[in-house]
Design a protein around this motif. Structure first.
Motif, PDB file in Angstrom:
ATOM      1  N   SER A  24      33.688 -40.206 -32.429  1.00 31.18           N
ATOM      2  CA  SER A  24      34.553 -39.362 -33.254  1.00 31.18           C
ATOM      3  C   SER A  24      35.967 -39.916 -33.315  1.00 31.18           C
ATOM      4  N   PRO A  25      36.121 -41.168 -33.789  1.00 34.61           N
ATOM      5  CA  PRO A  25      37.474 -41.686 -33.962  1.00 34.61           C
ATOM      6  C   PRO A  25      38.219 -40.873 -35.018  1.00 34.61           C
ATOM      7  N   SER A  26      39.524 -40.909 -34.952  1.00 35.32           N
ATOM      8  CA  SER A  26      40.344 -40.135 -35.879  1.00 35.32           C
ATOM      9  C   SER A  26      39.931 -40.397 -37.317  1.00 35.32           C
ATOM     10  N   ARG A  27      39.826 -39.307 -38.089  1.00 27.91           N
ATOM     11  CA  ARG A  27      39.421 -39.261 -39.491  1.00 27.91           C
ATOM     12  C   ARG A  27      37.913 -39.465 -39.682  1.00 27.91           C
ATOM     13  N   ASP A  28      37.159 -39.528 -38.585  1.00 25.91           N
ATOM     14  CA  ASP A  28      35.699 -39.652 -38.688  1.00 25.91           C
ATOM     15  C   ASP A  28      35.050 -38.735 -37.644  1.00 25.91           C
ATOM     16  N   GLU A  29      35.487 -37.476 -37.627  1.00 25.16           N
ATOM     17  CA  GLU A  29      35.053 -36.540 -36.590  1.00 25.16           C
ATOM     18  C   GLU A  29      33.992 -35.559 -37.087  1.00 25.16           C
ATOM     19  N   HIS A  73      41.955 -31.203 -29.272  1.00 22.52           N
ATOM     20  CA  HIS A  73      41.477 -32.053 -30.373  1.00 22.52           C
ATOM     21  C   HIS A  73      40.172 -32.752 -30.031  1.00 22.52           C
ATOM     22  N   ILE A  74      39.376 -32.967 -31.087  1.00 18.87           N
ATOM     23  CA  ILE A  74      38.061 -33.576 -30.904  1.00 18.87           C
ATOM     24  C   ILE A  74      38.041 -35.055 -31.262  1.00 18.87           C
ATOM     25  N   ASP A  75      39.103 -35.584 -31.838  1.00 15.79           N
ATOM     26  CA  ASP A  75      39.104 -37.007 -32.179  1.00 15.79           C
ATOM     27  C   ASP A  75      39.478 -37.844 -30.963  1.00 15.79           C
ATOM     28  N   ASN A 128      45.497 -11.031 -29.559  1.00 14.52           N
ATOM     29  CA  ASN A 128      44.366 -11.684 -30.215  1.00 14.52           C
ATOM     30  C   ASN A 128      44.241 -13.112 -29.704  1.00 14.52           C
ATOM     31  N   LEU A 129      43.051 -13.679 -29.891  1.00  8.16           N
ATOM     32  CA  LEU A 129      42.813 -15.070 -29.532  1.00  8.16           C
ATOM     33  C   LEU A 129      42.300 -15.851 -30.733  1.00  8.16           C
ATOM     34  N   ILE A 130      42.766 -17.091 -30.857  1.00 11.66           N
ATOM     35  CA  ILE A 130      42.186 -18.047 -31.795  1.00 11.66           C
ATOM     36  C   ILE A 130      41.884 -19.329 -31.023  1.00 11.66           C
ATOM     37  N   PHE A 131      40.657 -19.813 -31.135  1.00 10.88           N
ATOM     38  CA  PHE A 131      40.315 -21.132 -30.613  1.00 10.88           C
ATOM     39  C   PHE A 131      40.282 -22.105 -31.780  1.00 10.88           C
ATOM     40  N   LEU A 132      40.969 -23.223 -31.632  1.00 10.18           N
ATOM     41  CA  LEU A 132      41.016 -24.230 -32.697  1.00 10.18           C
ATOM     42  C   LEU A 132      40.776 -25.606 -32.115  1.00 10.18           C
ATOM     43  N   ALA A 133      39.705 -26.247 -32.554  1.00  4.88           N
ATOM     44  CA  ALA A 133      39.452 -27.654 -32.234  1.00  4.88           C
ATOM     45  C   ALA A 133      39.880 -28.466 -33.447  1.00  4.88           C
ATOM     46  N   SER A 134      40.965 -29.209 -33.300  1.00  2.00           N
ATOM     47  CA  SER A 134      41.548 -29.910 -34.444  1.00  2.00           C
ATOM     48  C   SER A 134      41.178 -31.382 -34.426  1.00  2.00           C
ATOM     49  N   CYS A 135      41.394 -32.035 -35.567  1.00  2.00           N
ATOM     50  CA  CYS A 135      41.071 -33.448 -35.722  1.00  2.00           C
ATOM     51  C   CYS A 135      42.353 -34.230 -36.006  1.00  2.00           C
ATOM     52  N   GLU A 136      42.224 -35.550 -36.045  1.00  2.00           N
ATOM     53  CA  GLU A 136      43.311 -36.468 -36.427  1.00  2.00           C
ATOM     54  C   GLU A 136      44.537 -36.370 -35.520  1.00  2.00           C
TER      55      GLU A 136
END
Length: 357
Positions: A24-29, A73-75, A128-136
């Motif tokens: 999962s390189p950046s921009r290809d996740e 982040h996932i990248d 409130n809660l927000i979970f965010l897995a972001s890219c790039e």
């Protein structure tokens, strides 16, 4: 609140192994985002998605309550040279080390924050809660967290998962990169011809090396400027008519990047163009309730020299996650299982009953 930490840890490790196995390189996740989204939805939760960013809001979301964002982040970066273990084959050894690209930066934070999020969603909190897995994130790309935040409800505070050994980074240096150019006139090196562009940059390079901005941060220290690339010339006997150099500038919270650029332009003669001024330094007050609770838990606030998605958050945040920053972007990257277990427990202790205001 009581919780089964061994089971939560086992879930986190299983998910992390799945993510490591997906390049999962950046921009290809995309495939990693699919994997994570499917996992969350299998827990009975509703997800949102934009590009390769995946998020989830806590049930019974109430706009009258403040909102806490849990983000990582996932990248990953691309594998560096020197890996002795397969970077995309999760390898769990008997000593509790889990090897794999992205295990430390920042997969361990992703799965630890997610388990804390899913557990807290089963409780009643004053927020409130927000979970965010972001890219790039690794490239500060505009397709990452920057494009997602407008899609989300207003956020009061954020915890950003990055490898900090679960110490809270309450300040982070920003980044601005300058492309600087001097223009001369070409000529033959054997004759008194031309106007050497290299000579025109020397004083400016010396200024970047020697200048000190007067405001220093107690957590982040001074603004740091480093000339990192120089390019000029076509061959040995031609006076170069153009010379370029690159400056890496790490800002503290005392200055905006625009303020730094305006001051720099007063002192140099070459033409400077910032690639971006949007990656700002961040800072949260030591008196913030989340910071004070972390200190009460024995954590030590510090200032981080490395950049994260905090730079793109227009609200208070701190950076805190399992693992060590020194392992990031290295061959044979790893995380300890016990670090993930400790992280989940600490996130839950920090956030259960927490106040955001």
């Amino acid at each position: 609140m009581t919780y089964d930490l061994p089971t939560l840890t086992s879930e986190a490790i299983g998910l992390l192994q799945s993510l490591i196995a997906i390049p999962s390189p950046s921009r290809d996740e995309g495939q990693a985002a699919d994997c994570l989204q499917n996992y969350i939805e299998m827990q009975g939760m509703t997800t949102g998605r934009k590009g390769n960013n995946v998020w989830c809001l806590s049930p019974m979301f109430d706009l009258h309550k403040p909102t806490l964002l849990l983000n990582s982040h996932i990248d990953t970066v691309k594998p560096v040279n020197g890996w002795r273990k397969p970077p995309f084959k999760p390898t769990l050894e008997s000593n509790g080390k889990l090897y794999g690209l992205g295990s430390n930066d920042a997969g361990a934070s992703v799965v630890s924050l997610l388990q804390a999020f899913l557990t807290l969603c089963r409780t009643t909190q004053a927020y409130n809660l927000i979970f965010l897995a972001s890219c790039e994130e690794e490239v500060s790309g505009k397709g990452g967290i920057e494009c997602v935040l407008p899609e989300l409800p207003p956020i009061t505070f954020a915890i950003v998962g990055e490898p900090t050994e679960m110490q809270p980074a309450i300040a982070e240096k920003g980044l601005m990169v300058l492309d600087v150019t001097a223009t001369g006139r070409s000529g033959h090196a054997a004759r008194n011809e031309g106007d050497n562009a290299i000579y025109k940059v020397l004083e400016d390079i010396a200024w970047f090396r020697n200048y000190r901005f007067p405001k220093e941060s107690s957590l982040l220290g001074p603004v740091k400027m480093s000339v990192t690339m120089v390019n000029a010339g076509t061959q040995h006997n031609v006076i170069p008519d153009r010379c370029t150099f690159v400056v890496d500038i790490r800002s503290n919270e005392c200055y905006s990047n625009q303020e730094l650029f305006d001051e720099i332009q007063k002192h140099i003669t070459c033409t400077a163009v910032p690639r971006s001024t949007r990656l700002s330094s961040s800072h949260v007050a030591p008196e913030h309730p989340i910071v004070r609770k972390a200190v009460a838990m024995g954590r030590t606030p510090f200032g981080s020299p490395t950049l994260s998605d905090q730079a793109l958050m227009p609200f208070p945040s701190l950076k805190m996650g399992p693992g060590k920053s020194a392992r990031s972007h290295t061959a044979d990257e790893f995380i300890f299982v016990k670090e993930i277990e400790e992280a989940i427990g600490m996130y839950l202790e920090l956030l259960d009953g927490a106040k955001l205001l």
